[in-house]
Design an enzyme around this catalytic site. Structure first.
Site, PDB file in Angstrom:
ATOM      1  N   LYS A  92       1.008  -1.087  -0.020  1.00  0.00           N
ATOM      2  CA  LYS A  92       0.168  -0.311  -0.078  1.00  0.00           C
ATOM      3  C   LYS A  92       0.844   1.703   0.267  1.00  0.00           C
ATOM      4  O   LYS A  92       0.606   2.182  -0.747  1.00  0.00           O
ATOM      5  CB  LYS A  92      -1.106   0.235   1.065  1.00  0.00           C
TER       6      LYS A  92
ATOM      7  N   GLU B  50     -10.200   5.098   2.166  1.00  0.00           N
ATOM      8  CA  GLU B  50     -10.772   4.094   2.940  1.00  0.00           C
ATOM      9  C   GLU B  50      -9.918   2.818   3.567  1.00  0.00           C
ATOM     10  O   GLU B  50      -8.465   2.433   2.932  1.00  0.00           O
ATOM     11  CB  GLU B  50     -11.809   3.857   2.351  1.00  0.00           C
TER      12      GLU B  50
ATOM     13  N   SER C 208       2.426  -9.887  -0.655  1.00  0.00           N
ATOM     14  CA  SER C 208       1.990  -8.578  -0.647  1.00  0.00           C
ATOM     15  C   SER C 208       2.039  -7.474   0.637  1.00  0.00           C
ATOM     16  O   SER C 208       1.803  -6.467   0.479  1.00  0.00           O
ATOM     17  CB  SER C 208       0.272  -7.971  -1.389  1.00  0.00           C
TER      18      SER C 208
END
Length: 400
Positions: free
Chosen positions: A104, A126, A386
């Site tokens: 992210k 969000e 990830s």
């Protein structure tokens, strides 16, 4: 829709994973389905991103931040013991080793720099698993911006560690009590909030979803994963390209970024969804959160609540470019159960000393399931890890 789409030959690079068409679409998917009050804001983001992405100064500043603050490049780690057990050569792209613990941060640093360039003083975001919220709070603290993060009450309960991290970094965390109280509802509330705050705030979308230009912009910020992996694989293997490229898919940003680096190769793309949140696998054409894509719906066209043990996959749809890749047959989308994901997380921990995020464990579960089947003995597999599993320890503790 069928669970598995047939493999087809790769589309030439200039026709795949480039810029969307004039209307912000990938084939028939995408677009800008936004309230009139947000259309102008999306247009401003589009113009600002195009200008910034063409500016070597902006690209250089982002590259420097990714290196000095996020810790890029991340390594390509051979999973030697697990590979021996499975009979395939599995290499892990280690996004879990970035600062904040997931992919992210790649996207958020890009959008935070863009917001600063646009004169915005606050980031709105969000989050489901909390990793995007943590990355947003981190980037805001680094660049002197404010941050407001919307998070479903159910996710706040199961990701309390990340909620504390966000608040420690100075972000305001806003609980969302509507609907399923998960990622879909947090996204809806964040977009509603942005309507009244476009003058001083930038909506930092966390995945390849939302109105144009977000699906394209987020993919471009995440492309660093695929570009790095492509160069690392070329150095690691004589063939230079893996047989399969595998990643988990919620909205689909880590998968899109990884796939983009191999779009012009024969590598087969596999996106792995949660069985209860399989937008690409089981979804129908619809519109949600500003874009036209595949979403879980009932016969009346109402969005069906998604479920996954992994909060980051608890989303009822998939990014429009993934829907396009599926339609072309360039990528295949499959599902994994909660139980398979938990078993895969435990197996990676005990064979390689790596505790993966439950989102990433879905991708690994498919590799484990298909080793010796769809993944022939001796084949090479690139899997994007990830995120790390710290945030999921309390969940795993209850199950193992």
């Amino acid at each position: 829709m069928p669970n598995l789409s047939p493999w087809r030959a790769p589309v030439p690079a200039d026709g795949l994973m480039g810029e969307p068409g004039a209307r912000g679409r990938f084939g028939e998917y995408g677009g800008r389905y936004a309230p009139e009050s947000l259309v102008e804001a999306c247009r401003e983001v589009d113009e600002a991103f195009r200008e910034a992405w063409a500016d070597p100064g902006f690209r250089g500043a982002l590259t420097e931040l990714l290196a000095l603050h996020a810790g890029r490049p991340t390594p390509l780690t051979p999973a030697r013991r697990l590979s021996q057990e499975l009979g395939v050569r599995l290499l892990l792209k280690r996004e879990d080793l970035t600062h904040t613990g997931s992919h992210k941060i790649n996207n958020v640093l890009g959008q935070a720099l863009l917001a600063q360039r646009m004169g915005r003083r606050r980031l709105i975001a969000e989050t489901g698993a909390g990793q995007h919220g943590v990355a947003t709070a981190t980037a805001a603290a680094l660049l002197g911006l404010e941050a407001t993060v919307f998070m479903g009450e159910r996710d706040i309960e199961r990701q309390s560690l990340n909620v504390f991290r966000m608040r420690m970094l100075g972000a305001e965390v806003v609980p969302v009590s509507t609907g399923s109280r998960t990622l879909k509802d947090a996204t809806s509330e964040a977009m509603r909030h942005w309507v009244g705050a476009t003058g001083d705030s930038h909506y930092c979308v966390g995945s390849v979803i939302g109105p144009d230009p977000y699906p394209w912009m987020v993919r471009e910020f995440q492309r660093v994963i695929g570009d790095e992996a492509r160069a690392q694989f070329a150095a690691e293997l004589r063939t230079g390209v893996p047989d399969h490229v595998v990643a988990c898919v919620g909205g689909g940003s880590n998968a899109a970024g990884t796939f983009a680096g191999f779009a012009d190769t024969p590598a087969r793309f596999v996106g792995v969804e949660a069985e209860g949140g399989a937008g690409a696998t089981l979804g129908r054409l619809g519109v949600l959160h500003g874009c036209r894509s595949l979403f879980l719906q009932d016969d009346d066209g109402q969005i069906v609540e998604a479920h996954s043990i992994a909060a980051g996959l608890d989303y009822p749809g998939v990014g429009p470019e993934h829907a396009h890749l599926r339609e072309l047959g360039r990528a295949r989308y499959v599902t994994v159960t909660d139980e398979e994901a938990v078993a895969a997380a435990l197996r990676l921990a005990r064979t390689e000393g790596i505790v993966p995020a439950l989102e990433s464990a879905h991708a690994l579960a498919w590799v484990i399931r298909e080793a010796g089947g769809e993944l022939p003995a001796g084949s090479t597999v690139l899997m994007t890890l990830s995120g790390r599993g710290d945030k999921d320890i309390s969940t795993l503790k209850e199950l193992l």
